[in-house]
Design an enzyme around this catalytic site. Sequence first.
Site, PDB file in Angstrom:
ATOM      1  N   HIS A   1       0.837  -1.200   0.000  1.00  0.00           N
ATOM      2  CA  HIS A   1       0.000   0.000   0.000  1.00  0.00           C
ATOM      3  C   HIS A   1       0.873   1.252   0.000  1.00  0.00           C
ATOM      4  CE1 HIS A   1      -3.099  -2.914   1.308  1.00  0.00           C
ATOM      5  NE2 HIS A   1      -3.955  -2.071   0.745  1.00  0.00           N
TER       6      HIS A   1
ATOM      7  N   LYS B   1      -0.442   4.870   4.567  1.00  0.00           N
ATOM      8  CA  LYS B   1      -1.273   3.906   5.294  1.00  0.00           C
ATOM      9  C   LYS B   1      -0.641   3.603   6.645  1.00  0.00           C
ATOM     10  CE  LYS B   1      -3.584  -0.592   4.742  1.00  0.00           C
ATOM     11  NZ  LYS B   1      -4.934  -0.042   4.970  1.00  0.00           N
TER      12      LYS B   1
END
Length: 464
Positions: A356, A360
């Site tokens: 990600h 995040k």
Amino acid sequence: MLKDVFKNLKQHCMSGISYMIPVIVIGGFCTALARLAGNVDTAGTIGYAFLQAGNAAFALMMSVLCAGIAYSICGKPGIAPGVVAGYLSTQVKASFLGALICGFLIGIMILWMQEHFPDSKALKSMYPIVIYPVISGIIATLLIMFVFGPPLAALTQAAVDFFMNMNTGSKFLLGFILGCMTGFDMGGPVNKICFSVVSAFAASGIWGPAAGKNAAAMAPPMGMAISALVLTPKKYTEQEREDAKVAIAMSLCQVTEGALPFAFNDPKRVIPAVTIGSGVAHGLILTWGVTVPVLHGGIFSVPLASNPMLWIAAWLIGAMVTAVIVSVTKPARPVETVHEDEELKDDFDIEIVEKHHNQKIDAPSGTALMLADAMCEEIEKPMKYEYDRHSKREKRTKNEIGIHAVRGGTIVGEHEIIFAGRDEIITLSHSARSKEIFAVGAVNAAVYMNGKGAGLYDMKELID
């Protein structure tokens, strides 16, 4: 340690054989090309060059077998001593058995050293490059040269002499047994054991079993094709008749697995038929004294046979035996089989990697944990989630799922499930290229919820 090695004895042996097979194939084809080109005794000619390549391959095939087995057991440190010990096995004429034993001994010795030698930072880089290979290589050299090498050489020569002095009936019986092993599981472990025996004969310059093995391997798919397309086509389904057309090409290319679709549908009738047909083909080859200097090649190896017409006759007779037996025993109506979903074997390790963007915060992602939970539910046994192996100095266990998080750039979201087995990897992955797909999913969920009563809903219901 020893328990694990012997538990996976067959796998280690098959790994070494799988590495050796291409070397044998190269050697056989180069030798055959040399025979076709001629002038093998004149340096500088094509024939001479191919003959040298063939001789080199045959001289090295036991090295590859030994190194492959050692590598399967202990990893890279076993390759170098395996190459040396395998070559010495050829030199002392211990051949296949010598290389096989040396491979296991080297692997076990290095495993023992890896577990018992002190964990020294100063020697850490020296262990796999110098210490493990040198110590195991020296011990293997002494053993193959002075301890079990000479007795194995005598045993190998006795086996060769025994084969050469066999009468016609005995040769047919030996060929029938080897052929049955070739056809029984159509490319499986029993087939590979037969290949090992044939390779041992080839290493000693005996090429009759190689010719028989080739014919025996080609007979099953051709026999099933004859039965399905010529003798009793109404006893087969439309799909099986289509498979039969493919089986012809696979037979010509010596791919025994061409008969597998028929065996899956009707094993009780097909497996005995192909086993007997392969046995007859191999037995006839040894009885007639036909030789082929390659261990693979299919129809392309026919010109290299000592008697091409007899070789073709043995192959087709074996195929016809299979075709007649299965045609007679099959019921009048096609056998329909319902295939159940197969479960992934428990010898596959499961790892999950999620990626990600660098903003995040949570790790691992909720999706990764959901995937891990789904794996546990599917395999129906408790699994430990392993998030960090940096601080561990122990081997991976079968009861764990590794979950790894990657954060960087503007990666929207990627998830990958890795099923890692022996010599194969299965990967399932999903990559999100835009956050728009999440928005679309949310909208679809809202539409789905419109008009629903109070309760707890999840995305599974939306997807279903």
